[in-house]
Design a protein around this motif. Structure first.
Motif, PDB file in Angstrom:
ATOM      1  N   THR A  23      39.831 -82.278   4.461  1.00 13.61           N
ATOM      2  CA  THR A  23      40.503 -81.842   3.231  1.00 13.61           C
ATOM      3  C   THR A  23      41.516 -82.862   2.729  1.00 13.61           C
ATOM      4  OG1 THR A  23      42.331 -80.720   4.381  1.00 13.61           O
ATOM      5  CG2 THR A  23      40.316 -79.456   3.990  1.00 13.61           C
ATOM      6  N   GLY A  24      42.190 -83.580   3.640  1.00  8.13           N
ATOM      7  CA  GLY A  24      43.309 -84.432   3.283  1.00  8.13           C
ATOM      8  C   GLY A  24      44.414 -84.243   4.303  1.00  8.13           C
ATOM      9  N   PRO A  25      45.587 -84.826   4.060  1.00  6.35           N
ATOM     10  CA  PRO A  25      46.633 -84.835   5.082  1.00  6.35           C
ATOM     11  C   PRO A  25      47.254 -83.466   5.328  1.00  6.35           C
ATOM     12  CG  PRO A  25      47.446 -85.807   3.045  1.00  6.35           C
ATOM     13  CD  PRO A  25      45.982 -85.581   2.850  1.00  6.35           C
ATOM     14  N   ASN A  26      46.978 -82.899   6.511  1.00 10.23           N
ATOM     15  CA  ASN A  26      47.620 -81.678   6.996  1.00 10.23           C
ATOM     16  C   ASN A  26      47.228 -80.455   6.183  1.00 10.23           C
ATOM     17  OD1 ASN A  26      50.141 -83.991   7.264  1.00 10.23           O
ATOM     18  ND2 ASN A  26      49.277 -83.076   9.110  1.00 10.23           N
ATOM     19  N   THR A  40      44.753 -71.838   2.675  1.00  7.68           N
ATOM     20  CA  THR A  40      43.468 -71.847   1.983  1.00  7.68           C
ATOM     21  C   THR A  40      43.279 -70.545   1.223  1.00  7.68           C
ATOM     22  OG1 THR A  40      42.497 -73.203   3.751  1.00  7.68           O
ATOM     23  CG2 THR A  40      40.968 -72.078   2.274  1.00  7.68           C
ATOM     24  N   VAL A  41      42.611 -70.641   0.079  1.00 13.64           N
ATOM     25  CA  VAL A  41      42.177 -69.458  -0.653  1.00 13.64           C
ATOM     26  C   VAL A  41      40.704 -69.641  -0.990  1.00 13.64           C
ATOM     27  CG1 VAL A  41      42.777 -70.330  -2.959  1.00 13.64           C
ATOM     28  CG2 VAL A  41      42.772 -67.881  -2.518  1.00 13.64           C
ATOM     29  N   VAL A  42      39.960 -68.542  -0.993  1.00 13.70           N
ATOM     30  CA  VAL A  42      38.524 -68.568  -1.263  1.00 13.70           C
ATOM     31  C   VAL A  42      38.271 -68.044  -2.668  1.00 13.70           C
ATOM     32  CG1 VAL A  42      36.261 -67.700  -0.547  1.00 13.70           C
ATOM     33  CG2 VAL A  42      38.003 -68.194   1.162  1.00 13.70           C
ATOM     34  N   GLY A  43      37.354 -68.683  -3.392  1.00 18.08           N
ATOM     35  CA  GLY A  43      36.949 -68.214  -4.708  1.00 18.08           C
ATOM     36  C   GLY A  43      35.666 -68.910  -5.121  1.00 18.08           C
ATOM     37  N   ASP A  44      34.994 -68.331  -6.086  1.00 18.90           N
ATOM     38  CA  ASP A  44      33.791 -68.974  -6.619  1.00 18.90           C
ATOM     39  C   ASP A  44      34.192 -69.713  -7.891  1.00 18.90           C
ATOM     40  OD1 ASP A  44      31.303 -69.791  -7.330  1.00 18.90           O
ATOM     41  OD2 ASP A  44      30.473 -67.784  -7.662  1.00 18.90           O
ATOM     42  N   PHE A  45      34.689 -70.940  -7.738  1.00 19.26           N
ATOM     43  CA  PHE A  45      35.313 -71.650  -8.848  1.00 19.26           C
ATOM     44  C   PHE A  45      34.308 -72.146  -9.885  1.00 19.26           C
ATOM     45  CE2 PHE A  45      38.342 -72.773  -5.216  1.00 19.26           C
ATOM     46  CZ  PHE A  45      39.088 -71.624  -5.422  1.00 19.26           C
ATOM     47  N   ILE A  55      28.258 -69.072  -4.723  1.00 14.18           N
ATOM     48  CA  ILE A  55      28.556 -69.609  -3.394  1.00 14.18           C
ATOM     49  C   ILE A  55      30.076 -69.766  -3.269  1.00 14.18           C
ATOM     50  CG2 ILE A  55      28.220 -71.545  -1.803  1.00 14.18           C
ATOM     51  CD1 ILE A  55      25.609 -72.151  -3.295  1.00 14.18           C
ATOM     52  N   PRO A  56      30.677 -69.235  -2.206  1.00 13.18           N
ATOM     53  CA  PRO A  56      32.137 -69.333  -2.068  1.00 13.18           C
ATOM     54  C   PRO A  56      32.613 -70.788  -1.991  1.00 13.18           C
ATOM     55  CG  PRO A  56      31.249 -67.688  -0.571  1.00 13.18           C
ATOM     56  CD  PRO A  56      30.074 -68.419  -1.131  1.00 13.18           C
ATOM     57  N   ASP A  57      33.717 -71.064  -2.669  1.00 14.48           N
ATOM     58  CA  ASP A  57      34.383 -72.357  -2.635  1.00 14.48           C
ATOM     59  C   ASP A  57      35.752 -72.196  -1.977  1.00 14.48           C
ATOM     60  OD1 ASP A  57      32.233 -73.313  -4.316  1.00 14.48           O
ATOM     61  OD2 ASP A  57      33.270 -72.378  -6.001  1.00 14.48           O
ATOM     62  N   LEU A  58      36.399 -73.330  -1.688  1.00 14.72           N
ATOM     63  CA  LEU A  58      37.695 -73.322  -1.016  1.00 14.72           C
ATOM     64  C   LEU A  58      38.707 -74.137  -1.813  1.00 14.72           C
ATOM     65  CD1 LEU A  58      36.506 -74.143   2.635  1.00 14.72           C
ATOM     66  CD2 LEU A  58      36.776 -71.881   1.593  1.00 14.72           C
ATOM     67  N   GLY A  72      31.471 -75.107  -2.495  1.00 15.63           N
ATOM     68  CA  GLY A  72      30.422 -74.745  -1.552  1.00 15.63           C
ATOM     69  C   GLY A  72      29.050 -75.145  -2.057  1.00 15.63           C
ATOM     70  N   THR A  73      28.245 -75.710  -1.173  1.00 16.49           N
ATOM     71  CA  THR A  73      26.894 -76.136  -1.534  1.00 16.49           C
ATOM     72  C   THR A  73      25.821 -75.330  -0.804  1.00 16.49           C
ATOM     73  OG1 THR A  73      27.068 -77.889   0.125  1.00 16.49           O
ATOM     74  CG2 THR A  73      27.597 -78.464  -2.143  1.00 16.49           C
ATOM     75  N   GLY A  74      26.244 -74.313  -0.047  1.00 16.21           N
ATOM     76  CA  GLY A  74      25.298 -73.457   0.652  1.00 16.21           C
ATOM     77  C   GLY A  74      25.018 -73.937   2.058  1.00 16.21           C
ATOM     78  N   ASN A  75      24.517 -73.018   2.890  1.00 17.11           N
ATOM     79  CA  ASN A  75      24.123 -73.345   4.262  1.00 17.11           C
ATOM     80  C   ASN A  75      25.281 -73.960   5.047  1.00 17.11           C
ATOM     81  OD1 ASN A  75      22.314 -73.392   6.408  1.00 17.11           O
ATOM     82  ND2 ASN A  75      21.633 -75.473   5.942  1.00 17.11           N
ATOM     83  N   ARG A  76      26.482 -73.364   4.865  1.00 14.00           N
ATOM     84  CA  ARG A  76      27.683 -73.776   5.611  1.00 14.00           C
ATOM     85  C   ARG A  76      28.065 -75.231   5.349  1.00 14.00           C
ATOM     86  NH1 ARG A  76      26.137 -70.954  11.476  1.00 14.00           N
ATOM     87  NH2 ARG A  76      26.096 -68.810  10.703  1.00 14.00           N
ATOM     88  N   THR A  77      27.919 -75.664   4.105  1.00 15.07           N
ATOM     89  CA  THR A  77      28.312 -77.024   3.745  1.00 15.07           C
ATOM     90  C   THR A  77      29.160 -76.986   2.478  1.00 15.07           C
ATOM     91  OG1 THR A  77      26.330 -77.394   2.410  1.00 15.07           O
ATOM     92  CG2 THR A  77      26.215 -78.010   4.734  1.00 15.07           C
ATOM     93  N   TYR A  78      29.948 -78.069   2.306  1.00 17.07           N
ATOM     94  CA  TYR A  78      30.815 -78.194   1.138  1.00 17.07           C
ATOM     95  C   TYR A  78      30.745 -79.626   0.620  1.00 17.07           C
ATOM     96  CZ  TYR A  78      32.730 -73.737   2.619  1.00 17.07           C
ATOM     97  OH  TYR A  78      32.856 -72.416   2.980  1.00 17.07           O
ATOM     98  N   ALA A  79      30.897 -79.758  -0.687  1.00 17.13           N
ATOM     99  CA  ALA A  79      30.995 -81.090  -1.280  1.00 17.13           C
ATOM    100  C   ALA A  79      32.302 -81.739  -0.831  1.00 17.13           C
ATOM    101  CB  ALA A  79      30.946 -80.987  -2.804  1.00 17.13           C
TER     102      ALA A  79
END
Length: 731
Positions: free
Chosen positions: A44-47, A51-56, A61-64, A85-92
Motif C-alpha cells: 500500500t505504501g509507508p505504514n 482501511t475502509v472497503v467500498g466499490d469505488f 468487486i470490493p475495493d480498498l 479489486g480485480t477479482g480472485n483475491r487480487t488488487y491493482a
C-alpha cells in the motif's frame, strides 16, 4: 466497514447501500477450528494504518482505501492508497493520493450526494481532515478521487466517523483527538438537506482524556446519533449522547459519561453481541489489556460483560466467521516490531442467537502487527474474510475465510451473495448462487428452492403451516428448533448461475441493521434427495427518498395559520415533517420541527403568515425527501377600492415581549383608525391609518414601549364600521 460491522449507526439510508454490499454474511457452519487461510499481502505504501472497503468503480468487486501513516521523521509522505479489486483475491497496484501528515482514520460516505462514494481522512500531525470527492458520471464512480481538500480540526485527529448529528439531512464528520481531551466535529455544508461535500468550522466536545478510537451509534434509541470515544490513560470510554440540536455546537451532545473499558482503551467496535436490539461495545486495549465487552442497556448506558485476554490489542472487529449466525470477535496484537498476530474468539449462544460470551482465542499468524482489522467477504465466496493493516509495515494482509476440513460439495448450489437490491424502497435482497454439478444435461437436479430463516422471536407471529424445520442446519445443541420458510421454487435451466430477489423480514432503520438468513436447495424428483447450499445473510435498505411534497401554501385562519401541500405519491409514505424558521435559509432540524402530520395539512397556532415554512415527506424507513418552501405572506399595502375591511389577527398571541404585529386590510373608506384598548377601556394606542390606502397591511405596536401583561382589545375602525379581536400579553 470501519469503524463497525453490523453497527447501530444512525446513518441516513443514502450511505447504507455501501455498508450492505460489503457486510459479511454467514457461511455454512465450520465445526473445526481452522477458519482463516494463509495471509496474502498487498503493498500500500509507508505504514498501512486504517482501511475502509467500498466499490469505488462500481464493478461489483470490493475495493480498498488504506491510509499510509508514514512513521518516518515528519510523516511528510503520508497518503491514501486506493486499491481497486480485480477479482480472485487480487488488487491493482495502489494509487496514492497525498493527504495530511500522519494519516490515520478513514471513512467512506457520499458527502456531496451525487451517488458516488467519497473519502475522508484524519491527519494526526497536520491537525486536519482531508476530503477526497469520488469521480465519475451519472452517479457511477470510476474509482478515482479528486485531490484532497483539507479542513482544520482540533489537535491530533485520529479515528474518524460520519453521521448526521443535527438531523438536517447532511452528513457531518467527527474525529477523536489525540492531543486534546475532546472530540472534534465538523458540520457538513449544503442546502435543503443535500450536502455539497464541504465542511464548516469545527467545534470540540470535552471528554475525559486523550483519545484514539471513535464510533457512532444510537445508544438510547432516540433516533439521534451518539458518539463513544476512548479515554486512553483513564481506562475508560466516554459516551456523548446526541441531542439533535439544530445548530451544531456545544448543545449538540450531553456531558460525557464515562465507563470502565480496560487498561488503555484504543479502538472501539459497535455490535449487538447478545442480539437484544441495543448496541454493545467491544474495546481493544493496548498495554496488554486485551478486549473488554460492554453490554448496552438501551438507555445510553453500558455494563461490563466480558474480558478477552488477547494481550496488547489495538484492533477489534465483529463478524460471523464460522457461519453459526452468532457474532465473533477478531482482534490482534501489536509489538512495535511488526511481529503481532491475529486472534479469533468465537461467540457463544444457541439457535443462532448470541449471548455476548466468547470461547477461547485461536491465533493466526500474520506478516506483521495488527494495527487495524476488518471483516468482510472480500472475495465474495460466501466466507467472511479478515483484512489487517500493518501499522509498522507497508502492507495490508488478506486472510481468506475458509473451512479447511470441509470440502464443498459440488452437488450443492454455491450461495455467492445476499446483497441489498439497489434503487428500491427496501424489503428485498438479491440472492445469487452457482449451479449444482447435477444441473447438467441428463442430471438429476430439476429445480432450486429458496429458504428464509424465521428468527426465534418471530416464530409465534407466523402461521405454523408456513414453517419447515430443516434438521441438518436447524437443531442446535440446546434442542431449540430453528424454522425455515420456503419462499420460491425455481426451475433448473442448466445455467451456470441463478438469482432471486428475496423478501427480508425487516428493513434497516436508524439504529438497526437486521439480518435475514437464507439458503438454497437443489431438488431432484426424489423428495429425499436434495443438496443444500451454505447459509448466508444480509439486510435490505430503502435506497430511495420519498418524492418532495407538492407546492406548500398557507393562509391566515383565525388566531393561527393553516398550511396545505400536495401529497407525496410514495407507497411507503409514513407522513410529513413541517419546519418553521425566521429566514429562507433556516436549517430543517429537530429544533425547527413543529409538526409531524400524517396527511397534507397542518395548523400553526403561533403563526400568522410571518414565518418561513418547509415541509418534507418521510417514509417508513426514516428516509426524508427534499423540501417544499413557503415564504412569509408579506402584505403589499396596495389594493383597490371596494376591498373588504378585514382584521386578520394579532401575532404572536399571547405575546411574551409586549410587542404585537397586527395584520389588517382596508377597503378604502374614510377615517381609518387602529386602536389598542385595555380591559379598563383606556385607549393605549390610536393611529390614523387612512393614508395606507386599500389593501393589506401590517402594523407593529409596543416597539418603543412594550405593553404590560394583560388582556387587550384591538379595534379597526373605518367609515363607521368596527372590527375587534382580543390579544394577550404575558411578560
Amino acid at each position: 466497514m470501519h469503524p463497525s460491522i453490523r453497527s447501530s449507526v444512525p446513518v441516513a439510508a443514502l450511505a447504507m447501500a455501501l455498508a450492505v454490499a460489503m457486510a459479511p454474511g454467514a457461511q455454512a457452519e465450520c465445526t473445526k477450528p481452522i477458519l482463516l487461510g494463509a495471509p496474502i499481502p498487498f503493498f500500500t505504501g509507508p505504514n498501512a494504518h486504517f482501511t475502509v472497503v467500498g466499490d469505488f468503480n462500481e464493478d461489483g468487486i470490493p475495493d480498498l482505501a488504506v491510509t499510509n501513516g508514514d512513521l518516518s521523521s515528519g510523516s511528510f509522505n503520508a497518503s491514501l492508497a486506493v486499491l481497486i479489486g480485480t477479482g480472485n483475491r487480487t488488487y491493482a497496484p495502489p494509487v496514492l493520493y497525498p493527504v495530511g501528515r500522519g494519516a490515520r482514520g478513514v471513512v467512506a460516505r457520499d458527502f456531496n450526494e451525487d451517488g458516488i462514494t467519497d473519502l475522508a481522512v484524519a491527519n494526526l500531525f497536520s491537525n486536519t481532515v482531508s476530503v477526497l470527492i469520488g469521480q465519475g458520471s451519472g452517479g457511477i464512480g470510476n474509482g478515482a478521487f479528486s485531490p484532497a481538500v483539507s479542513y482544520p480540526t482540533g489537535s491530533g485527529p485520529y479515528e474518524i466517523v460520519s453521521a448526521d448529528f443535527n438531523g438536517d439531512g447532511i452528513l457531518d464528520l467527527a474525529t477523536a483527538l489525540n492531543a486534546t481531551s475532546a472530540v472534534c466535529v465538523l458540520p457538513g455544508l449544503g442546502a435543503a438537506g443535500v450536502g455539497n461535500g464541504t465542511f464548516g468550522p469545527y467545534f470540540t466536545v470535552p471528554v475525559g482524556n486523550l483519545g484514539t478510537g471513535l464510533a457512532s451509534g444510537d445508544f438510547n434509541h432516540d433516533g439521534i446519533p451518539d458518539l463513544v470515544a476512548t479515554e486512553y490513560t483513564n481506562g475508560t470510554v466516554g459516551v456523548l449522547l446526541g441531542t439533535g440540536a439544530a445548530n451544531l455546537g456545544a448543545t449538540s451532545f450531553l456531558p460525557v459519561t464515562h465507563y470502565s473499558a480496560g487498561i488503555q482503551p484504543y479502538h472501539i467496535e459497535i455490535a449487538d453481541f447478545n442480539e437484544d436490539g441495543s448496541p454493545d461495545l467491544a474495546v481493544a486495549n493496548t498495554a496488554g489489556g486485551g478486549v473488554r465487552v460492554l453490554l448496552g442497556l438501551g438507555n445510553g448506558g453500558f455494563v461490563t460483560q466480558a474480558s478477552l485476554a488477547s494481550g496488547n490489542s489495538s484492533a477489534v472487529v465483529a463478524g460471523d466467521l464460522n457461519g453459526d449466525g452468532i457474532l465473533d470477535i477478531v482482534t490482534g496484537t501489536i509489538t512495535g516490531q511488526n511481529t503481532g498476530v491475529a486472534e479469533v474468539y468465537l461467540g457463544q449462544g444457541t439457535g443462532g442467537v448470541g449471548n455476548a460470551t466468547f470461547g477461547p482465542g485461536t491465533t493466526y499468524a500474520t506478516p506483521g502487527d495488527v494495527y487495524q482489522a476488518l471483516v468482510s467477504d472480500l472475495d465474495m465466496d460466501g466466507n467472511a474474510d479478515v483484512l489487517i493493516g500493518e501499522g509498522y509495515g507497508n502492507f495490508v494482509d488478506f486472510l481468506p475465510g475458509i473451512c479447511a476440513d470441509q470440502a464443498p460439495d459440488a452437488r450443492a448450489p454455491g450461495l455467492t451473495g445476499v446483497r441489498d437490491a439497489p434503487n428500491d424502497n427496501g424489503g428485498k435482497v438479491l440472492l445469487t448462487w452457482t449451479a449444482s454439478s447435477l444441473d447438467v444435461t441428463g442430471g438429476t437436479v430439476n429445480s432450486y428452492r429458496v429458504w428464509r430463516r424465521i428468527p426465534p422471536a418471530m416464530v409465534a407471529r407466523v402461521t405454523p403451516a408456513r414453517l419447515v424445520a430443516k434438521e441438518v442446519l436447524a437443531i442446535p445443541a440446546s434442542g431449540q428448533t430453528v424454522y425455515w420458510e420456503a419462499l420460491a421454487t425455481l426451475p433448473a435451466q442448466r445455467l451456470a448461475g441463478y438469482g432471486y430477489a428475496a423478501a427480508t423480514l425487516q428493513d434497516s432503520l436508524p439504529g438497526s441493521n437486521p439480518y435475514t438468513a437464507f439458503f438454497v436447495s437443489a431438488l431432484t424428483s426424489n423428495i429425499d434427495v436434495f443438496y443444500s447450499s451454505s447459509v448466508d445473510s444480509g439486510y435490505s435498505v430503502d435506497n430511495l427518498k420519498p418524492h418532495t411534497p407538492g407546492p406548500l401554501a398557507g393562509a391566515v385562519a383565525g388566531p393561527g395559520f393553516t398550511l396545505h401541500w400536495g401529497p407525496s405519491p410514495d407507497a411507503d409514505l409514513a407522513g410529513y415533517r413541517l419546519y418553521r424558521g425566521a429566514s429562507a435559509g433556516f436549517v430543517p432540524s429537530a429544533g425547527t420541527l413543529i409538526a409531524t402530520p400524517p396527511d397534507t395539512s397542518a395548523y400553526d397556532v403561533q403563526g400568522h403568515g410571518e414565518w418561513f415554512y418547509k415541509v418534507s415527506a418521510v417514509d417508513i424507513h426514516a428516509n426524508e425527501s427534499g423540501f417544499s418552501t413557503l415564504a412569509p405572506l408579506v402584505p403589499t399595502g396596495a389594493g383597490t377600492p371596494g376591498t373588504a375591511l378585514v382584521l386578520d389577527g394579532v401575532r404572536p398571541n399571547p405575546s411574551v415581549n409586549g410587542r404585537l404585529s397586527i395584520s389588517f386590510a382596508l377597503s378604502g373608506g374614510p377615517g381609518a383608525r387602529l386602536e389598542v384598548v385595555d380591559v379598563a377601556g383606556r385607549r393605549l394606542v390610536s393611529r390614523d391609518v387612512t393614508a395606507l390606502g386599500p389593501g393589506g397591511h401590517v402594523l407593529t405596536v409596543g416597539d418603543e414601549k412594550p405593553l404590560a401583561s394583560g388582556v387587550y382589545f384591538v379595534r379597526l375602525i373605518e367609515d363607521h364600521r368596527t372590527l375587534e379581536t382580543r390579544a394577550v400579553v404575558t411578560r
